[in-house]
Design a protein around this motif. Sequence first.
Motif, PDB file in Angstrom:
ATOM      1  N   ILE A  23      -0.383  -9.682   1.380  1.00 23.48           N
ATOM      2  CA  ILE A  23       0.435  -8.652   1.926  1.00 23.48           C
ATOM      3  C   ILE A  23       1.236  -7.836   0.595  1.00 23.48           C
ATOM      4  CG2 ILE A  23       2.297  -8.185   3.360  1.00 23.48           C
ATOM      5  CD1 ILE A  23       1.267 -10.289   5.484  1.00 23.48           C
ATOM      6  N   ARG A  24       1.813  -8.751  -0.079  1.00 26.56           N
ATOM      7  CA  ARG A  24       2.422  -8.060  -1.294  1.00 26.56           C
ATOM      8  C   ARG A  24       1.339  -7.302  -2.014  1.00 26.56           C
ATOM      9  NH1 ARG A  24       6.182 -13.107  -3.817  1.00 26.56           N
ATOM     10  NH2 ARG A  24       7.787 -13.073  -1.797  1.00 26.56           N
ATOM     11  N   LEU A  25       0.340  -7.565  -2.221  1.00 28.32           N
ATOM     12  CA  LEU A  25      -0.883  -6.762  -2.983  1.00 28.32           C
ATOM     13  C   LEU A  25      -1.007  -5.609  -2.098  1.00 28.32           C
ATOM     14  CD1 LEU A  25      -3.644  -9.470  -4.145  1.00 28.32           C
ATOM     15  CD2 LEU A  25      -2.261  -7.916  -5.422  1.00 28.32           C
ATOM     16  N   ALA A  26      -1.184  -5.689  -0.936  1.00 27.33           N
ATOM     17  CA  ALA A  26      -1.354  -4.615  -0.028  1.00 27.33           C
ATOM     18  C   ALA A  26      -0.248  -3.376  -0.175  1.00 27.33           C
ATOM     19  CB  ALA A  26      -1.544  -5.098   1.378  1.00 27.33           C
ATOM     20  N   ALA A  27       1.116  -4.213  -0.525  1.00 28.25           N
ATOM     21  CA  ALA A  27       2.170  -3.353  -0.299  1.00 28.25           C
ATOM     22  C   ALA A  27       2.001  -2.362  -1.678  1.00 28.25           C
ATOM     23  CB  ALA A  27       3.574  -4.118  -0.242  1.00 28.25           C
ATOM     24  N   GLN A  28       1.707  -2.949  -2.692  1.00 29.45           N
ATOM     25  CA  GLN A  28       1.520  -2.490  -3.942  1.00 29.45           C
ATOM     26  C   GLN A  28       0.597  -1.367  -4.169  1.00 29.45           C
ATOM     27  OE1 GLN A  28       0.826  -5.783  -6.694  1.00 29.45           O
ATOM     28  NE2 GLN A  28       3.088  -6.013  -7.404  1.00 29.45           N
ATOM     29  N   ILE A  29      -0.703  -1.561  -3.525  1.00 34.15           N
ATOM     30  CA  ILE A  29      -1.888  -0.679  -3.351  1.00 34.15           C
ATOM     31  C   ILE A  29      -1.678   0.432  -2.774  1.00 34.15           C
ATOM     32  CG2 ILE A  29      -4.168  -0.639  -2.605  1.00 34.15           C
ATOM     33  CD1 ILE A  29      -4.577  -3.519  -3.388  1.00 34.15           C
ATOM     34  N   THR A  30      -0.747   0.699  -1.490  1.00 30.64           N
ATOM     35  CA  THR A  30      -0.688   1.431  -0.742  1.00 30.64           C
ATOM     36  C   THR A  30       0.620   2.167  -0.792  1.00 30.64           C
ATOM     37  OG1 THR A  30       0.388  -0.105   0.953  1.00 30.64           O
ATOM     38  CG2 THR A  30      -2.082   0.434   1.340  1.00 30.64           C
ATOM     39  N   LYS A  31       1.488   1.815  -2.005  1.00 27.97           N
ATOM     40  CA  LYS A  31       2.483   2.509  -2.220  1.00 27.97           C
ATOM     41  C   LYS A  31       2.751   3.889  -2.152  1.00 27.97           C
ATOM     42  CE  LYS A  31       5.482   0.053  -4.659  1.00 27.97           C
ATOM     43  NZ  LYS A  31       6.113  -0.509  -5.733  1.00 27.97           N
ATOM     44  N   GLY A  32       1.470   4.527  -2.631  1.00 25.76           N
ATOM     45  CA  GLY A  32       1.562   5.901  -2.796  1.00 25.76           C
ATOM     46  C   GLY A  32       0.596   6.652  -1.709  1.00 25.76           C
ATOM     47  N   SER A  33      -0.069   5.498  -0.594  1.00 28.69           N
ATOM     48  CA  SER A  33      -0.970   6.179   0.299  1.00 28.69           C
ATOM     49  C   SER A  33      -0.378   6.578   1.438  1.00 28.69           C
ATOM     50  CB  SER A  33      -2.046   5.076   0.034  1.00 28.69           C
ATOM     51  OG  SER A  33      -3.015   5.470   1.070  1.00 28.69           O
ATOM     52  N   LYS A  34       0.378   7.538   1.799  1.00 28.33           N
ATOM     53  CA  LYS A  34       1.047   7.594   3.000  1.00 28.33           C
ATOM     54  C   LYS A  34       0.061   7.803   4.215  1.00 28.33           C
ATOM     55  CE  LYS A  34       5.383   8.739   1.038  1.00 28.33           C
ATOM     56  NZ  LYS A  34       5.635   7.390   0.767  1.00 28.33           N
TER      57      LYS A  34
END
Length: 167
Positions: A23-34
């Motif tokens: 979940i932490r990885l997913a948060a980093q990956i999607t940070k700029g993907s709104k």
Amino acid sequence: MDRPALHEFFGQIGHGGNSLYVIRLAAQITKGSKSRNIFFIPSPHQQETGLLNAIVLPVALQASAIFIHPAHSRDILWAFEECLRSGQAACVIAEVPFLDLKASRRLQLACERGQSYAFALCHDTRGMEKSSVARTRWQIRGKNQNLWSLNLFGGKGVRPHQWIMER
């Protein structure tokens, strides 16, 4: 994680390290993907495993999180592949027993088509012995309540390595 691909994570059921790290990885990956969502596909036996649960999501992910609850275990891989292929997912996280070579190849192709990351949370460690096309393959173990052992043991173009992470 340079480009969308399949990543496998093997871990102990009920310790949460597996899902919390992903979940932490997913948060980093999607940070700029709104405009793209994160799909979560928990095992139909989620109540028993306690791994993927909306309660543990960071606030930043809650608005883009979509949970899919297959009625049967046999539907998990189908839902996983369809979400990846759709182009609507920044990332798809699914609980699976393990992936065989054919399933991992299908998921990798779906990642490429939909430009989505796939994180397979594998709770059956026998899958570690099977061949896979996953970009990375990890084993995550809880050492105690605050420490995890992350073991990168395989993948395409990676060197095995081990880390100790603090929660």
